[in-house]
Write a protein that holds these residues in place. Structure first.
Motif, PDB file in Angstrom:
ATOM      1  N   LEU A 134      89.970  -8.016  41.871  1.00  0.00           N
ATOM      2  CA  LEU A 134      91.134  -8.251  42.720  1.00  0.00           C
ATOM      3  C   LEU A 134      92.400  -7.735  42.049  1.00  0.00           C
ATOM      4  O   LEU A 134      93.257  -7.114  42.700  1.00  0.00           O
ATOM      5  CB  LEU A 134      91.258  -9.748  43.016  1.00  0.00           C
ATOM      6  CG  LEU A 134      92.429 -10.173  43.914  1.00  0.00           C
ATOM      7  CD1 LEU A 134      92.375  -9.444  45.252  1.00  0.00           C
ATOM      8  CD2 LEU A 134      92.416 -11.683  44.114  1.00  0.00           C
ATOM      9  N   GLN A 135      92.532  -7.951  40.753  1.00  0.00           N
ATOM     10  CA  GLN A 135      93.713  -7.495  40.016  1.00  0.00           C
ATOM     11  C   GLN A 135      93.843  -5.976  40.060  1.00  0.00           C
ATOM     12  O   GLN A 135      94.929  -5.437  40.278  1.00  0.00           O
ATOM     13  CB  GLN A 135      93.626  -7.987  38.573  1.00  0.00           C
ATOM     14  CG  GLN A 135      94.839  -7.685  37.732  1.00  0.00           C
ATOM     15  CD  GLN A 135      94.675  -8.177  36.313  1.00  0.00           C
ATOM     16  OE1 GLN A 135      93.631  -7.985  35.696  1.00  0.00           O
ATOM     17  NE2 GLN A 135      95.694  -8.847  35.788  1.00  0.00           N
ATOM     18  N   ILE A 136      92.728  -5.278  39.844  1.00  0.00           N
ATOM     19  CA  ILE A 136      92.738  -3.812  39.847  1.00  0.00           C
ATOM     20  C   ILE A 136      93.176  -3.278  41.207  1.00  0.00           C
ATOM     21  O   ILE A 136      94.044  -2.404  41.304  1.00  0.00           O
ATOM     22  CB  ILE A 136      91.339  -3.262  39.494  1.00  0.00           C
ATOM     23  CG1 ILE A 136      91.020  -3.530  38.023  1.00  0.00           C
ATOM     24  CG2 ILE A 136      91.249  -1.766  39.799  1.00  0.00           C
ATOM     25  CD1 ILE A 136      89.551  -3.348  37.681  1.00  0.00           C
ATOM     26  N   MET A 137      92.583  -3.810  42.266  1.00  0.00           N
ATOM     27  CA  MET A 137      92.881  -3.285  43.601  1.00  0.00           C
ATOM     28  C   MET A 137      94.256  -3.720  44.096  1.00  0.00           C
ATOM     29  O   MET A 137      94.976  -2.937  44.723  1.00  0.00           O
ATOM     30  CB  MET A 137      91.778  -3.698  44.579  1.00  0.00           C
ATOM     31  CG  MET A 137      90.465  -2.966  44.322  1.00  0.00           C
ATOM     32  SD  MET A 137      89.190  -3.283  45.571  1.00  0.00           S
ATOM     33  CE  MET A 137      88.697  -4.944  45.078  1.00  0.00           C
ATOM     34  N   ALA A 138      94.645  -4.975  43.812  1.00  0.00           N
ATOM     35  CA  ALA A 138      95.942  -5.468  44.278  1.00  0.00           C
ATOM     36  C   ALA A 138      97.095  -4.741  43.598  1.00  0.00           C
ATOM     37  O   ALA A 138      98.186  -4.627  44.160  1.00  0.00           O
ATOM     38  CB  ALA A 138      96.044  -6.967  44.040  1.00  0.00           C
ATOM     39  N   ALA A 139      96.865  -4.257  42.377  1.00  0.00           N
ATOM     40  CA  ALA A 139      97.904  -3.516  41.662  1.00  0.00           C
ATOM     41  C   ALA A 139      98.104  -2.122  42.258  1.00  0.00           C
ATOM     42  O   ALA A 139      99.093  -1.447  41.948  1.00  0.00           O
ATOM     43  CB  ALA A 139      97.551  -3.405  40.182  1.00  0.00           C
ATOM     44  N   ASN A 140      97.157  -1.705  43.098  1.00  0.00           N
ATOM     45  CA  ASN A 140      97.221  -0.375  43.715  1.00  0.00           C
ATOM     46  C   ASN A 140      96.932  -0.492  45.207  1.00  0.00           C
ATOM     47  O   ASN A 140      95.930   0.054  45.697  1.00  0.00           O
ATOM     48  CB  ASN A 140      96.209   0.571  43.061  1.00  0.00           C
ATOM     49  CG  ASN A 140      96.436   0.742  41.575  1.00  0.00           C
ATOM     50  OD1 ASN A 140      97.201   1.596  41.152  1.00  0.00           O
ATOM     51  ND2 ASN A 140      95.763  -0.076  40.773  1.00  0.00           N
ATOM     52  N   PRO A 141      97.766  -1.202  45.969  1.00  0.00           N
ATOM     53  CA  PRO A 141      97.485  -1.424  47.388  1.00  0.00           C
ATOM     54  C   PRO A 141      97.370  -0.116  48.160  1.00  0.00           C
ATOM     55  O   PRO A 141      98.165   0.805  47.978  1.00  0.00           O
ATOM     56  CB  PRO A 141      98.688  -2.255  47.863  1.00  0.00           C
ATOM     57  CG  PRO A 141      99.746  -2.040  46.842  1.00  0.00           C
ATOM     58  CD  PRO A 141      99.037  -1.824  45.550  1.00  0.00           C
ATOM     59  N   GLY A 142      96.316  -0.049  48.975  1.00  0.00           N
ATOM     60  CA  GLY A 142      96.082   1.142  49.772  1.00  0.00           C
ATOM     61  C   GLY A 142      95.234   2.197  49.093  1.00  0.00           C
ATOM     62  O   GLY A 142      94.665   3.070  49.748  1.00  0.00           O
ATOM     63  N   ARG A 143      95.131   2.127  47.780  1.00  0.00           N
ATOM     64  CA  ARG A 143      94.318   3.112  47.061  1.00  0.00           C
ATOM     65  C   ARG A 143      92.842   2.786  47.212  1.00  0.00           C
ATOM     66  O   ARG A 143      92.425   1.634  47.058  1.00  0.00           O
ATOM     67  CB  ARG A 143      94.684   3.138  45.580  1.00  0.00           C
ATOM     68  CG  ARG A 143      93.775   4.038  44.752  1.00  0.00           C
ATOM     69  CD  ARG A 143      94.149   4.054  43.292  1.00  0.00           C
ATOM     70  NE  ARG A 143      93.135   4.716  42.488  1.00  0.00           N
ATOM     71  CZ  ARG A 143      93.195   4.887  41.164  1.00  0.00           C
ATOM     72  NH1 ARG A 143      94.248   4.434  40.513  1.00  0.00           N
ATOM     73  NH2 ARG A 143      92.228   5.490  40.510  1.00  0.00           N
ATOM     74  N   ILE A 144      92.054   3.801  47.497  1.00  0.00           N
ATOM     75  CA  ILE A 144      90.608   3.609  47.629  1.00  0.00           C
ATOM     76  C   ILE A 144      89.954   3.784  46.267  1.00  0.00           C
ATOM     77  O   ILE A 144      90.152   4.798  45.594  1.00  0.00           O
ATOM     78  CB  ILE A 144      90.010   4.619  48.628  1.00  0.00           C
ATOM     79  CG1 ILE A 144      90.663   4.450  50.003  1.00  0.00           C
ATOM     80  CG2 ILE A 144      88.496   4.431  48.722  1.00  0.00           C
ATOM     81  CD1 ILE A 144      90.288   5.543  50.983  1.00  0.00           C
ATOM     82  N   PHE A 145      89.172   2.775  45.850  1.00  0.00           N
ATOM     83  CA  PHE A 145      88.411   2.842  44.603  1.00  0.00           C
ATOM     84  C   PHE A 145      86.939   3.017  44.929  1.00  0.00           C
ATOM     85  O   PHE A 145      86.377   2.256  45.713  1.00  0.00           O
ATOM     86  CB  PHE A 145      88.584   1.553  43.784  1.00  0.00           C
ATOM     87  CG  PHE A 145      89.935   1.403  43.160  1.00  0.00           C
ATOM     88  CD1 PHE A 145      90.975   0.791  43.844  1.00  0.00           C
ATOM     89  CD2 PHE A 145      90.169   1.873  41.880  1.00  0.00           C
ATOM     90  CE1 PHE A 145      92.223   0.642  43.265  1.00  0.00           C
ATOM     91  CE2 PHE A 145      91.418   1.736  41.289  1.00  0.00           C
ATOM     92  CZ  PHE A 145      92.447   1.123  41.988  1.00  0.00           C
ATOM     93  N   SER A 146      86.324   4.014  44.305  1.00  0.00           N
ATOM     94  CA  SER A 146      84.876   4.155  44.460  1.00  0.00           C
ATOM     95  C   SER A 146      84.184   3.078  43.636  1.00  0.00           C
ATOM     96  O   SER A 146      84.787   2.457  42.755  1.00  0.00           O
ATOM     97  CB  SER A 146      84.420   5.537  43.983  1.00  0.00           C
ATOM     98  OG  SER A 146      84.559   5.642  42.569  1.00  0.00           O
ATOM     99  N   ARG A 147      82.910   2.865  43.906  1.00  0.00           N
ATOM    100  CA  ARG A 147      82.143   1.890  43.124  1.00  0.00           C
ATOM    101  C   ARG A 147      82.112   2.291  41.651  1.00  0.00           C
ATOM    102  O   ARG A 147      82.205   1.449  40.765  1.00  0.00           O
ATOM    103  CB  ARG A 147      80.731   1.760  43.687  1.00  0.00           C
ATOM    104  CG  ARG A 147      80.681   1.114  45.069  1.00  0.00           C
ATOM    105  CD  ARG A 147      79.263   1.189  45.656  1.00  0.00           C
ATOM    106  NE  ARG A 147      79.192   0.516  46.937  1.00  0.00           N
ATOM    107  CZ  ARG A 147      79.551   1.082  48.088  1.00  0.00           C
ATOM    108  NH1 ARG A 147      80.048   2.319  48.090  1.00  0.00           N
ATOM    109  NH2 ARG A 147      79.433   0.419  49.222  1.00  0.00           N
ATOM    110  N   ASP A 148      81.958   3.592  41.404  1.00  0.00           N
ATOM    111  CA  ASP A 148      81.919   4.058  40.015  1.00  0.00           C
ATOM    112  C   ASP A 148      83.234   3.771  39.296  1.00  0.00           C
ATOM    113  O   ASP A 148      83.236   3.365  38.123  1.00  0.00           O
ATOM    114  CB  ASP A 148      81.633   5.566  39.962  1.00  0.00           C
ATOM    115  CG  ASP A 148      80.187   5.885  40.266  1.00  0.00           C
ATOM    116  OD1 ASP A 148      79.896   7.056  40.587  1.00  0.00           O
ATOM    117  OD2 ASP A 148      79.338   4.972  40.162  1.00  0.00           O
TER     118      ASP A 148
END
Length: 226
Positions: free
Chosen positions: A157-171
């Motif tokens: 959650l921290q990783i994604m919330a720090a970059n709202p809108g950015r798509i992260f792949s599983r890798d």
């Protein structure tokens, strides 16, 4: 002031070797050789990081890690000769921050200690669109309501919330969560995301914060209120 590292290891020569290398690298290091006194020692001395052996007399590393997480978010690196994936995943679920597998070089340990301390050094609280993440306590709240997360879920959650809108792949998510390049399947990340979504939904059922992007990965996004 130097960071303090607690070494919990029942092999005296190995413990002393690690202490020597850590002290040479500029850290203060203390040693405990059994499980039962660890939690109380942590309460009294508040170390910056713990190197915690899995197999210990009196109480094993898994139990100790779980106990410490009831009152502290101090970074914990598990040290183990047991490489079964279930042990690794269980350790992270209980709140471990990283693993080092025996046999290892003392230089590798110092490098991993430095990396974990660097990652955890901020310990800041920030709020984004109603979400507050307190890294020092591993606590997440949304619109003032607590979300009970595991260490892995909190980091995702921290990783994604720090970059709202950015798509992260599983890798990309696996690389950030599992820094020791272990082999972890896509399903592991999917499982953690599923649990994270369920916990968020239990607090705010009308908001979908973690969104799937078909064939690509996941992103954190809050819909604009009309």
């Amino acid at each position: 002031m130097s960071a303090t590292v607690l070494i919990v290891e029942d092999e005296p020569k190995l413990a002393e070797l690690l202490r020597d290398y850590l002290q040479h690298a500029g850290y203060e290091a203390s040693i405990l050789d059994s499980g039962p006194p660890v939690a109380q020692w942590v309460r009294e001395h508040d170390p910056d990081l713990i190197l915690l052996d899995l197999m210990l007399p009196g109480k094993d590393g898994m139990e100790i890690c779980k106990e410490i997480r009831t009152f502290s978010s101090v970074p914990i690196i598990m040290v183990t000769a047991r490489v079964e994936e279930i042990d690794r995943l269980l350790g992270l679920e209980l709140g471990a921050d990283d693993y080092i597998c025996k046999p290892f070089s003392p230089r590798e340990v110092v490098a991993r200690v430095r990396a974990v301390l660097r990652r955890s050094g901020g310990n800041t609280t920030y709020t984004e669109q109603g979400l507050a993440l307190d890294e020092s306590r591993m606590q997440a709240t949304l619109h003032g309501k607590d979300i009970a997360l595991t260490a892995v879920e909190f980091k995702l959650l921290q990783i994604m919330a720090a970059n709202p809108g950015r798509i992260f792949s599983r890798d990309q998510l696996m690389d950030r969560i599992y820094s020791d390049e272990r082999i972890v399947s896509d399903r592991t990340i999917d499982s953690h995301i599923k649990k994270l979504r369920r916990k968020i939904a239990s607090v705010v059922p009308d908001e979908e914060l973690i969104r799937s992007v078909y064939g690509v990965g996941y992103k954190y996004e809050v819909a604009e209120k009309e």
